[in-house]
Design a protein around this motif. Structure first.
Motif, short mmCIF file in Angstrom:
data_model
loop_
_atom_site.label_atom_id
_atom_site.label_comp_id
_atom_site.label_asym_id
_atom_site.label_seq_id
_atom_site.Cartn_x
_atom_site.Cartn_y
_atom_site.Cartn_z
N GLY A 13 20.47 0.47 -0.92
CA GLY A 13 20.03 0.91 0.40
C GLY A 13 21.08 1.59 1.25
N ALA A 14 22.28 1.78 0.72
CA ALA A 14 23.34 2.41 1.50
C ALA A 14 23.06 3.89 1.72
CB ALA A 14 24.68 2.24 0.78
N ASN A 15 23.53 4.40 2.84
CA ASN A 15 23.44 5.84 3.09
C ASN A 15 24.40 6.56 2.15
OD1 ASN A 15 21.53 5.59 5.13
ND2 ASN A 15 23.10 5.27 6.69
N ILE A 16 24.16 7.84 1.93
CA ILE A 16 24.97 8.61 1.01
C ILE A 16 26.08 9.29 1.80
CG2 ILE A 16 24.98 10.54 -0.63
CD1 ILE A 16 21.81 8.65 -0.08
N MET A 17 27.30 9.00 1.43
CA MET A 17 28.47 9.54 2.12
C MET A 17 28.78 10.95 1.59
SD MET A 17 28.90 6.97 4.02
CE MET A 17 30.44 7.20 4.86
N CYS A 18 29.39 11.75 2.42
CA CYS A 18 29.74 13.13 2.03
C CYS A 18 30.59 13.20 0.76
CB CYS A 18 30.45 13.84 3.18
SG CYS A 18 29.38 14.17 4.59
N PRO A 19 31.63 12.34 0.60
CA PRO A 19 32.42 12.43 -0.63
C PRO A 19 31.59 12.15 -1.90
CG PRO A 19 33.65 11.24 1.03
CD PRO A 19 32.25 11.44 1.57
N GLY A 20 30.53 11.37 -1.78
CA GLY A 20 29.64 11.11 -2.92
C GLY A 20 28.79 12.32 -3.28
N LEU A 21 28.70 13.29 -2.38
CA LEU A 21 27.93 14.51 -2.61
C LEU A 21 28.81 15.70 -2.99
CD1 LEU A 21 25.52 14.15 0.43
CD2 LEU A 21 24.89 13.95 -1.97
N THR A 22 30.13 15.57 -2.82
CA THR A 22 31.03 16.69 -3.10
C THR A 22 31.98 16.43 -4.27
OG1 THR A 22 32.60 15.86 -1.45
CG2 THR A 22 30.99 17.48 -0.71
N SER A 23 31.98 15.23 -4.81
CA SER A 23 32.89 14.90 -5.91
C SER A 23 32.40 15.51 -7.22
CB SER A 23 32.97 13.38 -6.05
OG SER A 23 31.71 12.87 -6.44
N PRO A 24 33.24 15.51 -8.27
CA PRO A 24 32.77 15.99 -9.57
C PRO A 24 31.60 15.12 -10.04
CG PRO A 24 35.15 15.73 -9.57
CD PRO A 24 34.65 15.15 -8.28
N GLY A 25 30.58 15.73 -10.58
CA GLY A 25 29.37 15.00 -10.98
C GLY A 25 28.29 15.05 -9.92
N ALA A 26 28.67 15.36 -8.71
CA ALA A 26 27.69 15.50 -7.62
C ALA A 26 27.34 16.98 -7.47
CB ALA A 26 28.28 14.96 -6.32
N ARG A 27 26.20 17.22 -6.79
CA ARG A 27 25.77 18.61 -6.65
C ARG A 27 24.84 18.75 -5.45
NH1 ARG A 27 23.21 19.26 -11.58
NH2 ARG A 27 21.17 19.19 -10.62
N MET A 28 24.98 19.85 -4.76
CA MET A 28 24.04 20.24 -3.71
C MET A 28 23.65 21.68 -4.02
SD MET A 28 25.73 18.62 -0.27
CE MET A 28 27.32 19.38 -0.54
N ASP A 29 22.45 21.87 -4.52
CA ASP A 29 22.04 23.18 -5.02
C ASP A 29 21.77 24.21 -3.94
OD1 ASP A 29 22.23 22.34 -7.61
OD2 ASP A 29 20.12 21.81 -7.78
N SER B 292 29.94 19.85 2.82
CA SER B 292 31.04 20.35 1.99
C SER B 292 32.31 20.58 2.80
CB SER B 292 30.64 21.66 1.32
OG SER B 292 29.56 21.47 0.47
N ARG B 293 32.16 21.10 4.00
CA ARG B 293 33.32 21.44 4.83
C ARG B 293 33.99 20.19 5.40
NH1 ARG B 293 33.32 22.16 9.95
NH2 ARG B 293 31.09 22.57 10.12
N VAL B 294 33.20 19.31 6.01
CA VAL B 294 33.75 18.12 6.67
C VAL B 294 34.17 17.07 5.64
CG1 VAL B 294 33.18 16.21 8.23
CG2 VAL B 294 32.40 18.51 8.76
N ASN B 295 33.30 16.81 4.65
CA ASN B 295 33.54 15.86 3.56
C ASN B 295 33.95 14.48 4.06
OD1 ASN B 295 33.43 15.23 0.87
ND2 ASN B 295 35.53 15.84 0.45
N LYS B 296 33.32 14.04 5.14
CA LYS B 296 33.64 12.75 5.73
C LYS B 296 32.41 12.22 6.44
CE LYS B 296 37.61 10.99 8.11
NZ LYS B 296 38.73 11.32 8.99
N GLY B 297 32.16 10.92 6.34
CA GLY B 297 31.04 10.30 7.03
C GLY B 297 29.75 10.34 6.23
N VAL B 298 28.65 10.01 6.89
CA VAL B 298 27.34 9.95 6.25
C VAL B 298 26.77 11.35 6.13
CG1 VAL B 298 24.98 9.08 6.46
CG2 VAL B 298 26.89 7.63 7.14
N GLY B 299 26.37 11.73 4.91
CA GLY B 299 25.77 13.03 4.67
C GLY B 299 24.25 12.96 4.64
N VAL B 300 23.72 11.87 4.05
CA VAL B 300 22.27 11.72 3.91
C VAL B 300 21.89 10.27 4.24
CG1 VAL B 300 20.33 11.82 2.30
CG2 VAL B 300 22.19 13.47 2.08
#
Length: 183
Positions: free
Chosen positions: A108-124, A157-165
């Protein structure tokens, strides 16, 4: 929203929707989700009775043939349930988290920006803030959760900090466990 949801305590009643209300819902869905155009008659058949399940905290769940399809809170947008998203994955844009984030998303955790920008992650796609997205996972076929972006994908992608989703509905929460609207 559904972390501690229990259908026996949190559901207050059913209402059968009028045909004019269903037409309005259909229009809102088509406006909000362009990818649903080809499937709207399968998802929301014109001749089928649509029920609205009223729940705590002003949550409404759209039900057809005991199948939970969409939910919304107050005047917010209709959000597809994960079961519907697994049948029609193309109705929402996708973001992908890396393998390390899977257990946190499923708790149930929110998705953090680093979890969306690291290798293996993707934002199409380039998405604005407050977009409803399917949260996919590296190496997995189906969505783990449905979320609401807190900032645009460019800002993530730019900030890469805090909650993204914001994690709105995930596998294992009360809505997922509910499965259908039978009482």
């Amino acid at each position: 929203m559904f972390k501690k949801f229990d259908s026996s305590n949190d559901v207050s009643g059913f209402n059968q929707a009028k045909s004019s209300v269903v037409r309005g819902i259909r229009t809102k869905l088509l406006d909000c989700y362009p990818g649903i155009q080809d499937f709207i008659s399968d998802i929301l058949p014109k001749k089928e009775a649509v029920q609205i399940l009223k729940c705590h905290e002003h949550v409404e769940i759209l039900v057809i043939k005991n199948e939970l399809l969409f939910f919304k809170q107050r005047d917010g947008p209709y959000i597809p349930t994960l079961r519907l998203l697994h049948k029609y994955p193309m109705i929402l844009p996708h973001v992908q988290v890396d393998k390390g984030a899977i257990k946190f998303v499923l708790s149930g955790a929110n998705i953090m920006c680093p979890g969306l920008t690291s290798p293996g992650a993707r934002m199409d796609t380039a998405l604005p803030d407050n977009s409803i997205v399917a949260v996919m996972a590296e190496g997995k076929e189906h969505a783990l959760s449905v979320g609401l972006t807190k900032m645009s994908t460019e800002d993530i992608s730019r900030v890469n900090k805090g909650v993204g989703v914001d994690n709105v509905h995930y596998i294992g929460d009360g809505l997922w466990v509910m499965k259908d609207a039978s009482r």
